[in-house]
Design a protein around this motif. Structure first.
Motif, PDB file in Angstrom:
ATOM      1  N   ILE A 240      15.502  41.191  35.651  1.00 20.39           N
ATOM      2  CA  ILE A 240      16.366  41.032  34.490  1.00 20.39           C
ATOM      3  C   ILE A 240      16.027  42.065  33.423  1.00 20.39           C
ATOM      4  O   ILE A 240      16.924  42.582  32.724  1.00 20.39           O
ATOM      5  CB  ILE A 240      16.259  39.594  33.911  1.00 20.39           C
ATOM      6  N   ASP A 241      14.737  42.434  33.306  1.00 20.51           N
ATOM      7  CA  ASP A 241      14.328  43.454  32.335  1.00 20.51           C
ATOM      8  C   ASP A 241      14.911  44.824  32.697  1.00 20.51           C
ATOM      9  O   ASP A 241      15.341  45.581  31.821  1.00 20.51           O
ATOM     10  CB  ASP A 241      12.804  43.548  32.276  1.00 20.51           C
ATOM     11  N   LEU A 242      14.935  45.140  33.992  1.00 17.41           N
ATOM     12  CA  LEU A 242      15.515  46.408  34.436  1.00 17.41           C
ATOM     13  C   LEU A 242      17.026  46.433  34.194  1.00 17.41           C
ATOM     14  O   LEU A 242      17.583  47.450  33.774  1.00 17.41           O
ATOM     15  CB  LEU A 242      15.217  46.626  35.913  1.00 17.41           C
ATOM     16  N   GLU A 243      17.685  45.317  34.440  1.00 20.07           N
ATOM     17  CA  GLU A 243      19.132  45.256  34.216  1.00 20.07           C
ATOM     18  C   GLU A 243      19.467  45.423  32.738  1.00 20.07           C
ATOM     19  O   GLU A 243      20.421  46.122  32.366  1.00 20.07           O
ATOM     20  CB  GLU A 243      19.676  43.933  34.750  1.00 20.07           C
ATOM     21  N   GLN A 244      18.671  44.782  31.871  1.00 20.01           N
ATOM     22  CA  GLN A 244      18.899  44.902  30.430  1.00 20.01           C
ATOM     23  C   GLN A 244      18.647  46.330  29.951  1.00 20.01           C
ATOM     24  O   GLN A 244      19.385  46.856  29.119  1.00 20.01           O
ATOM     25  CB  GLN A 244      17.991  43.924  29.677  1.00 20.01           C
ATOM     26  N   MET A 245      17.606  46.982  30.479  1.00 19.77           N
ATOM     27  CA  MET A 245      17.324  48.370  30.121  1.00 19.77           C
ATOM     28  C   MET A 245      18.483  49.275  30.537  1.00 19.77           C
ATOM     29  O   MET A 245      18.912  50.159  29.777  1.00 19.77           O
ATOM     30  CB  MET A 245      16.018  48.813  30.797  1.00 19.77           C
ATOM     31  N   ARG A 246      18.987  49.057  31.727  1.00 21.07           N
ATOM     32  CA  ARG A 246      20.091  49.884  32.224  1.00 21.07           C
ATOM     33  C   ARG A 246      21.337  49.715  31.357  1.00 21.07           C
ATOM     34  O   ARG A 246      22.032  50.689  31.049  1.00 21.07           O
ATOM     35  CB  ARG A 246      20.391  49.518  33.681  1.00 21.07           C
ATOM     36  N   GLU A 247      21.615  48.487  30.949  1.00 25.06           N
ATOM     37  CA  GLU A 247      22.780  48.231  30.090  1.00 25.06           C
ATOM     38  C   GLU A 247      22.583  48.826  28.699  1.00 25.06           C
ATOM     39  O   GLU A 247      23.490  49.442  28.131  1.00 25.06           O
ATOM     40  CB  GLU A 247      23.018  46.722  29.970  1.00 25.06           C
ATOM     41  N   HIS A 249      20.788  51.375  27.680  1.00 26.45           N
ATOM     42  CA  HIS A 249      20.779  52.844  27.619  1.00 26.45           C
ATOM     43  C   HIS A 249      21.939  53.472  28.392  1.00 26.45           C
ATOM     44  O   HIS A 249      21.961  54.700  28.574  1.00 26.45           O
ATOM     45  CB  HIS A 249      19.449  53.379  28.139  1.00 26.45           C
ATOM     46  N   LEU A 250      22.865  52.654  28.873  1.00 32.49           N
ATOM     47  CA  LEU A 250      24.073  53.134  29.582  1.00 32.49           C
ATOM     48  C   LEU A 250      23.697  54.036  30.762  1.00 32.49           C
ATOM     49  O   LEU A 250      24.194  55.153  30.913  1.00 32.49           O
ATOM     50  CB  LEU A 250      24.994  53.884  28.607  1.00 32.49           C
ATOM     51  N   LEU A 251      22.820  53.531  31.611  1.00 30.69           N
ATOM     52  CA  LEU A 251      22.322  54.307  32.749  1.00 30.69           C
ATOM     53  C   LEU A 251      22.826  53.765  34.085  1.00 30.69           C
ATOM     54  O   LEU A 251      22.181  53.945  35.124  1.00 30.69           O
ATOM     55  CB  LEU A 251      20.786  54.315  32.743  1.00 30.69           C
ATOM     56  N   GLN A 252      23.989  53.119  34.070  1.00 35.63           N
ATOM     57  CA  GLN A 252      24.502  52.516  35.302  1.00 35.63           C
ATOM     58  C   GLN A 252      24.717  53.541  36.407  1.00 35.63           C
ATOM     59  O   GLN A 252      24.568  53.227  37.589  1.00 35.63           O
ATOM     60  CB  GLN A 252      25.818  51.783  35.025  1.00 35.63           C
ATOM     61  N   ASP A 253      25.065  54.764  36.034  1.00 42.31           N
ATOM     62  CA  ASP A 253      25.330  55.796  37.045  1.00 42.31           C
ATOM     63  C   ASP A 253      24.059  56.526  37.482  1.00 42.31           C
ATOM     64  O   ASP A 253      24.090  57.353  38.400  1.00 42.31           O
ATOM     65  CB  ASP A 253      26.347  56.808  36.517  1.00 42.31           C
ATOM     66  N   ARG A 254      22.917  56.226  36.839  1.00 40.42           N
ATOM     67  CA  ARG A 254      21.679  56.936  37.172  1.00 40.42           C
ATOM     68  C   ARG A 254      20.545  56.015  37.609  1.00 40.42           C
ATOM     69  O   ARG A 254      19.498  56.491  38.061  1.00 40.42           O
ATOM     70  CB  ARG A 254      21.222  57.780  35.973  1.00 40.42           C
ATOM     71  N   VAL A 255      20.749  54.717  37.481  1.00 37.79           N
ATOM     72  CA  VAL A 255      19.744  53.745  37.926  1.00 37.79           C
ATOM     73  C   VAL A 255      20.430  52.742  38.840  1.00 37.79           C
ATOM     74  O   VAL A 255      21.253  51.944  38.396  1.00 37.79           O
ATOM     75  CB  VAL A 255      19.086  53.019  36.733  1.00 37.79           C
ATOM     76  N   GLU A 256      20.085  52.782  40.121  1.00 41.89           N
ATOM     77  CA  GLU A 256      20.685  51.898  41.117  1.00 41.89           C
ATOM     78  C   GLU A 256      19.687  50.810  41.492  1.00 41.89           C
ATOM     79  O   GLU A 256      18.572  51.091  41.934  1.00 41.89           O
ATOM     80  CB  GLU A 256      21.089  52.695  42.354  1.00 41.89           C
ATOM     81  N   LEU A 257      20.080  49.545  41.295  1.00 40.23           N
ATOM     82  CA  LEU A 257      19.237  48.405  41.648  1.00 40.23           C
ATOM     83  C   LEU A 257      19.755  47.808  42.951  1.00 40.23           C
ATOM     84  O   LEU A 257      20.867  47.289  43.007  1.00 40.23           O
ATOM     85  CB  LEU A 257      19.269  47.356  40.528  1.00 40.23           C
ATOM     86  N   LEU A 258      18.942  47.876  43.988  1.00 43.93           N
ATOM     87  CA  LEU A 258      19.379  47.455  45.321  1.00 43.93           C
ATOM     88  C   LEU A 258      19.147  45.981  45.599  1.00 43.93           C
ATOM     89  O   LEU A 258      19.773  45.418  46.495  1.00 43.93           O
ATOM     90  CB  LEU A 258      18.646  48.280  46.386  1.00 43.93           C
TER      91      LEU A 258
END
Length: 470
Positions: A240-247, A249-258
């Motif tokens: 959940i911490d990684l998902e919040q960080m991605r949201e 900093h708007l890094l959806q296109d550069r951080v892929e969570l598998l």
């Protein structure tokens, strides 16, 4: 000599991790050497009863209560009747426990010793000495290991840690590292996207694996290097911490969570990357960085625990477990990757000779030979060892052991050994011949893209031959 070995641990397939892979692959190699190996673990969801896995590996999924992170509730004597039944039924000579956090392992060692079996223990973790959890775990480990025949650690750092925690003689502790099936992690440079420099992370997303560090590092690396992206595999409470960080900093296109990754999928993920990142706060060995290097990735890792013992210096950059130092180490690795100052194509050839499961199995067999040459300790000697565990704890441990001995006498009287039916030995040789035939003439099941043959540990991480309960 050939032995009937029972490995016991809370952590096994379908759960994924280094301990789980260690048990499975070590068991496979021991079976190929002619030993009989079974595994006892707790049930996972609908996976209960007895399952046969690759190469005839028999697994008992016993019904116990899981309390936290796949660790079971300690029952002390609750599983003794079941353990005794399995040990007698399978004609077990050696009980081999794995993992200090495993209650099943600790209980199996206690009960196995009471029954006069040879017992050994493999420690896969590092612990501190100050926090309440470590103090309690170390005291319980001291109780368990005070009467064990031999202890195995996966690194020299782990050996020093275990010797201090359990007050053991270093002569009674051996170091046998983990290994990797290098043929399952062959590099494929064409799989990486040339437009990006890809950093891969495959880990359980928990505090101990340094996910908080990862959350802090990713936005800064992405801001500093516009052509860098991250692929993160694994699951856990820190996701959940990684998902919040991605949201944020708007890094959806550069951080892929598998999400959760099965072991047979790991190689396909690794070969998409150029750099593997490990941010663990504590590690006894870290098999993940060996697998990554085998797949041709340059490694950046925190310099903790046994990690400095694992890879040659030309395959890895080290950093202290601090945000700024990790940024520097990653940036250096990115610079080396851009200008092709490393040759990862040779990593696999180097590591397949350094880390071999055949070598691990041979060294483990020597431990088995060593402990089987020792005489069974008389009851009074066991009391003496437990009594030396502490002013008050020693007396408690002696009472626990005395009750365990009396419970065993009761079970022997109520359920005589003659009433327990011996298990039929799995036809290993016939199975090998069938698998060899299938390899020469692949069936539809064998051509599904998964390595599922006995020679390389096989399987898809779940590994069942028969998906039904036997």
């Amino acid at each position: 000599m050939l032995y009937n070995v029972c490995m016991v641990c809370d952590f096994f397939y379908p759960n994924m991790g280094g301990v789980e892979s260690h048990l499975f692959l070590l068991a496979q190699r021991l079976i190929q050497s002619g030993h009989k190996v079974i595994i006892i673990t707790h049930s996972y969801g609908n996976r209960k009863g007895v399952r046969y896995m690759t190469n005839g590996l028999k697994v008992y999924y016993v019904p116990t209560l899981v309390i936290y992170s796949e660790a079971t509730l300690p029952t002390l004597y609750g599983c003794f009747p079941l353990f005794r039944n399995i040990f007698i039924r399978e004609s077990i000579d050696i009980v081999h426990g794995h993992g200090a956090f495993s209650a099943l392992c600790q209980e199996a060692i206690l009960h196995g010793k009471t029954m006069g079996l040879k017992v050994c223990f493999t420690d896969h973790s590092l612990f501190g000495f100050a926090d309440a959890s470590s103090i309690l775990t170390n005291k319980l480990l001291k109780f368990t290991l005070s009467d064990v025949d031999h202890v195995i650690c996966v690194s020299h750092t782990s050996k020093e840690n275990t010797v201090l925690r359990a007050a053991l003689s270093p002569r009674n502790v051996s170091v046998i590292p983990n290994a990797v099936v290098a043929s399952q992690f062959l590099p494929d440079p064409s799989a990486a996207d040339p437009k990006w420099i890809t950093i891969v992370v495959i880990s359980r997303l928990v505090y101990r694996k340094g996910v908080d560090l990862l959350v802090a590092v990713i936005p800064r690396i992405c801001a500093m290097h516009k052509n860098v992206r991250f692929i993160i595999g694994g699951d856990g409470p820190k996701r959940i911490d990684l998902e919040q960080m991605r949201e944020k900093h708007l890094l959806q296109d550069r951080v892929e969570l598998l999400g959760p990754v099965k072991h047979h999928q790991v190689r396909n993920i690794l070969i998409q990357g150029n750099i593997f990142l490990n941010t663990s706060l504590t590690e006894a060995f870290c098999i993940a960085i060996v697998e990554a290097a085998c797949a041709g990735l340059f490694v950046v890792s925190t310099k903790v625990g046994g990690v400095p013992e694992v890879l040659p210096n030309h395959m890895i950059n080290y950093a202290t477990p601090e945000e700024d130092d990790l940024i520097i180490a990653i940036s250096k690795a990115l610079h080396m990757t851009r200008f092709k100052k490393v040759d990862p194509s040779k990593f696999n050839d180097e590591l397949k000779d350094m880390y071999s499961w055949s070598n691990v199995a041979e060294r483990t067999e020597k431990i088995y030979d060593l402990i089987c040459q020792t005489q069974v300790s008389p009851l009074i000697e066991r009391f003496r060892r437990y009594y030396g565990c502490g002013l008050y704890a020693g007396k408690i441990f002696c009472m626990v052991m005395a009750l365990d001995y009396l419970f065993w006498i009761f079970l022997e009287f109520m359920f005589p050994r003659d009433s327990i039916e011996l298990a039929t030995t799995f036809p290993y040789e016939r199975y090998r011949q069938q698998m060899d035939q299938q390899r020469r003439s692949p069936s539809p099941r064998m051509s599904n893209g998964k390595q599922d043959f006995y020679g390389d540990g096989g399987g898809d991480g779940d590994g069942d031959i028969d998906k039904g309960v036997v």
